[in-house]
Design an enzyme around this catalytic site. Structure first.
Site, PDB file in Angstrom:
ATOM      1  N   ASP A   1      -2.919   7.873   4.067  1.00 53.76           N
ATOM      2  CA  ASP A   1      -2.513   6.501   4.359  1.00 53.76           C
ATOM      3  C   ASP A   1      -3.248   6.013   5.614  1.00 53.76           C
ATOM      4  O   ASP A   1      -3.667   6.813   6.448  1.00 53.76           O
ATOM      5  CB  ASP A   1      -0.999   6.462   4.579  1.00 53.76           C
ATOM      6  N   GLU A   2      -3.390   4.689   5.754  1.00 55.85           N
ATOM      7  CA  GLU A   2      -4.023   4.078   6.939  1.00 55.85           C
ATOM      8  C   GLU A   2      -5.383   4.710   7.224  1.00 55.85           C
ATOM      9  O   GLU A   2      -5.717   5.050   8.363  1.00 55.85           O
ATOM     10  CB  GLU A   2      -3.101   4.217   8.170  1.00 55.85           C
TER      11      GLU A   2
ATOM     12  N   LYS B   1       0.816  -1.208   0.000  1.00 60.96           N
ATOM     13  CA  LYS B   1       0.000   0.000   0.000  1.00 60.96           C
ATOM     14  C   LYS B   1       0.857   1.268   0.000  1.00 60.96           C
ATOM     15  O   LYS B   1       0.522   2.245  -0.679  1.00 60.96           O
ATOM     16  CB  LYS B   1      -0.952   0.010   1.203  1.00 60.96           C
ATOM     17  N   THR B   2       1.959   1.276   0.755  1.00 59.15           N
ATOM     18  CA  THR B   2       2.812   2.465   0.788  1.00 59.15           C
ATOM     19  C   THR B   2       3.443   2.713  -0.580  1.00 59.15           C
ATOM     20  O   THR B   2       3.578   3.851  -1.028  1.00 59.15           O
ATOM     21  CB  THR B   2       3.904   2.322   1.864  1.00 59.15           C
TER      22      THR B   2
ATOM     23  N   ARG C   1       1.273 -11.041  10.244  1.00 58.93           N
ATOM     24  CA  ARG C   1       2.638 -10.582  10.542  1.00 58.93           C
ATOM     25  C   ARG C   1       3.649 -11.660  10.171  1.00 58.93           C
ATOM     26  O   ARG C   1       4.843 -11.391  10.022  1.00 58.93           O
ATOM     27  CB  ARG C   1       2.824 -10.260  12.042  1.00 58.93           C
TER      28      ARG C   1
ATOM     29  N   GLN D   1      -7.997  -4.333   8.963  1.00 61.34           N
ATOM     30  CA  GLN D   1      -6.928  -4.046   9.917  1.00 61.34           C
ATOM     31  C   GLN D   1      -7.263  -2.840  10.806  1.00 61.34           C
ATOM     32  O   GLN D   1      -6.360  -2.212  11.361  1.00 61.34           O
ATOM     33  CB  GLN D   1      -5.608  -3.804   9.187  1.00 61.34           C
TER      34      GLN D   1
END
Length: 727
Positions: free
Chosen positions: A220-221, A35-36, A601, A251
């Site tokens: 973002d986020e 995503k980044t 993770r 998330q």
């Protein structure tokens, strides 16, 4: 960088999002899907290919680290300095705007920012000035009330008391607090966003100026935005704005601090946004992703996506049924050592848990094994403030002359012993070469009645505690002091998550005392030996940053990180999912999202564990395995230690490849003891009906029997009182 070079490193879905036509865009980006990369390449695409001015682009995220990474990547892609870019956190950009427009915002030019502790001290000062009881009006609770309402865009004057005297007083304290901030020319973190929003809203020309300037807003986020952050974004974008936001509703795990996952659905509706999905994962194996997909699919109201990877297969997910928390820690330690022998670095392993208090068992196991570790985003167990407070009370019951402990807890919980009284005590102690305890007794006749009464009450409390615990077992000594000192009730009244975590840590201190066994017999009493042990442990430093060491952290702290090997421990009902969430339809989905975050993770190896029994607040708790284990695909699991074959499985799992038995494992009663019933026996209970005996624990009149009832589920019963009949 050429157009082709800008896009060559992207997969098809990423390329579509980066090159999407102008308009409101929501990129639904799964864990590990890049995503980044998409957000930074979009910024570079807008500037390089669409001719956007760097001055007209604003990119917002949640942490300074993420903002710095974002800025660095954009600079690298464009090959130009990023000074013209407005890249930062919500609070950082709000601060930048307020510094430019302090007059319009009604602030002094040199306004200061209160951090969380400064804000707490100011709230506490106001409560004391109003002569309110801090036991009733807990400063942290008042602080949370103020921040929550600011995060929702509400001033005190807009709040209604609803004929509730408690709420009326909270609103009054909010008003007094804000007036004091205005007088001092200071703002708190929540005020940064609210004041910026109000300034841009209430001065139309200023709002229009920034809407015209920032034609390109990137966030973002996005799943972590709260109420005021979303309103702030809508105001900056305007009716015709076209924000580019990236997030993952699966998330969203920070509702307890204001995040509103529904903002993603609102954005899609409010802006008629086009949705792009990033589902290809570059982190985990397909087996791990399949497990994560299966668990998160149980949540309703999702926007929907399915993670996949080009790399098929992978190691099975190992599930370990531990006997207790020590066995669980030993299992994790054994696996880490095995990986170390195979040449893997310690830093490749992370132990994730639901609550901070769970770290203690793993800290002790790693310390005993002399393996370095780091508690990520938190303090080691014996360094936590509430633990030090409890230990200070315990030390005072043993040594009244411990001045450091005296000063730490003489007014904790608050009992009306202020700084003036403490200054007098210190002066008297220095002048007469006495301890604070002795100086306080000598000073009592000279103090004002209220201060003298409060100090005398503290002296009496310590003396009473010393008498009460003198003949008790060690863990009962700790439990009584935590309860009777008021520490547990003090933190239980705090309504934020920090208060709950502190109570859990205090409970864990009781467990630590019960399991404590000194390495050497130095002739010390158990409490003295335990206090020495605690001091030595807190004196040990964590592994230095950069040193190869095992990572310990909560599941919340693990978000955004990745590790080759992940252990998720404590997967039990009431622990994960938590007690307060297990039967709450509004809270359970976030617990499931937290499990999803934990699973994703792991890059290569994933271990899940639960304990058949766990010490909680000095008592053994028998919990069922977490429902999340039952939601895993059976074909993905390998059970390390199976249950006895006669019992009905607690969750769907294939026959294990490894069979392990240890001392204490679902064992029959000791030889020589009369127990007519045996493991696997079919029995009937007058209340719970028919079931199967799974295991026994204890001896004599303390013997317990664990029965899996067909209708009543699993129960632990006192064998002598159970009235079981063999079928």
């Amino acid at each position: 960088m050429s157009r082709h070079a800008l896009l060559d490193s992207l997969n098809e879905a990423q390329r579509e999002a980066v090159t999407a036509p102008q308009g409101a865009i929501l990129v639904l980006a799964g864990a590990g899907s890049g995503k980044t990369r998409v957000l930074t390449h979009r910024a570079a695409w807008l500037i390089r290919e669409l001719g956007a001015s760097p001055h007209g682009l604003m990119a917002v995220t949640f942490t300074n680290k993420a903002a710095a990474e974002m800025r660095g990547r954009i600079e690298s892609l464009l090959g130009i300095p990023g000074g013209a870019l407005w890249v930062g956190t919500f609070h950082g950009i709000a601060h930048r705007l307020l510094r430019r427009h302090w007059r319009e915002a009604g602030l002094p030019q040199a306004f200061q920012i209160l951090d969380e502790e400064d804000q707490h001290r100011l709230v506490r000062k106001i409560i004391r000035e109003q002569q309110l009881d801090e036991q009733r009006w807990v400063p942290r609770e008042v602080q949370a009330f103020i921040n929550f309402n600011k995060d929702e865009g509400r001033r005190a004057k807009r709040l209604e008391d609803r004929d509730d005297p408690t709420r009326r007083q909270m609103i009054r304290l909010f008003e007094l607090y804000q007036a004091r901030c205005e007088q001092a020319g200071v703002v708190d973190f929540a005020e940064l966003l609210l004041r910026t929003f109000e300034t841009l809203r209430d001065i139309p020309d200023l709002g229009a100026h920034y809407r015209e300037r920032f034609q390109h807003l990137l966030v973002d986020e996005f799943q972590d935005t709260n109420g005021i952050q979303y309103e702030w974004l809508k105001l900056l974008a305007g009716k015709d704005g076209a924000p580019f936001v990236v997030g993952d509703d699966d998330q969203s795990i920070y509702r307890w601090r204001g995040a509103r996952v529904e903002n993603m659905q609102h954005f899609r509706r409010d802006f008629s946004a086009t949705v792009y999905r990033l589902e290809q994962n570059y982190r985990s194996t397909q087996l791990i992703l399949g497990a994560a997909n299966a668990i998160i699919a149980r949540n309703t109201d999702r926007m929907g996506k399915e993670l996949w990877t080009a790399v098929q297969g992978g190691e099975p997910i190992r599930v370990y049924a531990a006997f207790n928390e020590r066995d669980e820690a030993d299992f994790v330690l054994e696996r880490i050592r095995d990986h170390q022998r195979r040449g893997l670095p310690l830093a490749a392993a992370a132990v994730l848990y639901r609550n901070n208090a769970q770290s203690r068992a793993f800290e002790e196991a790693l310390m005993a094994a002399r393996l370095p570790y780091r508690v990520y985003g938190g303090l080691r167990f014996f360094e936590r403030a509430e633990i030090k407070d409890a230990l200070s009370y315990l030390r005072l019951t043993q040594a009244r002359g411990d001045d450091l402990s005296f000063e730490r807890v003489v007014n904790l919980p608050a009992r009306g012993i202020g700084s003036t009284t403490l200054d007098q005590l210190r002066a008297a102690a220095r002048e007469n070469a006495r301890t604070l305890w002795d100086a306080g007794h000598a000073l009592l006749p000279t103090l004002p009645a209220r201060a003298a009464g409060a100090l005398q009450g503290f002296f009496a409390l310590i003396e009473r505690l010393a008498q009460e615990i003198a003949e008790l077992p060690l863990h009962e000594q700790v439990r009584v002091v935590i309860e009777s000192s008021g520490l547990r009730a003090h933190h239980a009244r705090e309504k934020d998550n920090k208060g709950e975590a502190r109570v859990e840590n205090l409970d864990e201190l009781v467990n630590a005392a019960e399991g404590f066994a000194p390495e050497h017999d130095d002739g010390l009493a158990p409490l003295a030996a335990f206090l020495a042990h605690a001091t030595l442990e807190s004196g040990e430093t964590q592994a230095a940053l950069g040193l190869d060491c095992v990572q310990l952290m909560t599941l919340h702290a693990a978000k955004g990180l990745e590790f080759p090997t992940v252990f998720i421990v404590g997967l039990e009902e009431g622990l994960f999912p938590s007690e307060r969430s297990a039967f709450d339809a509004d809270k359970l989905p976030e617990e499931r999202r937290l499990c999803y975050v934990g699973l994703t993770r792991a890059m290569q190896r994933l271990y899940l564990s639960h304990a058949e029994s766990r010490r909680i607040f000095g008592h053994t708790s028998y919990r069922d395995p977490s429902r999340f284990l039952g939601e895993l695909p059976p074909e993905a699991i390998e059970e390390i230690r199976p249950r006895i074959s006669v019992s009905r499985p607690l969750y769907n799992a294939p026959a294990p490849a490894v069979v392990r038995r240890r001392s204490g494992a679902a064992a029959p009663p000791p030889a020589g003891e009369e127990t007519p019933m045996r493991l696997g026996a079919r029995v009937r209970h007058p209340k719970f009906g028919e079931g199967t005996i799974l295991r026994f624990e204890g001896n004599g009149e303390n013997r317990q029997v664990h029965v899996n009832f067909e209708d009543g589920g699993q129960k632990w019963l006192m064998y002598s009182l159970a009235r079981l009949e063999q079928v």
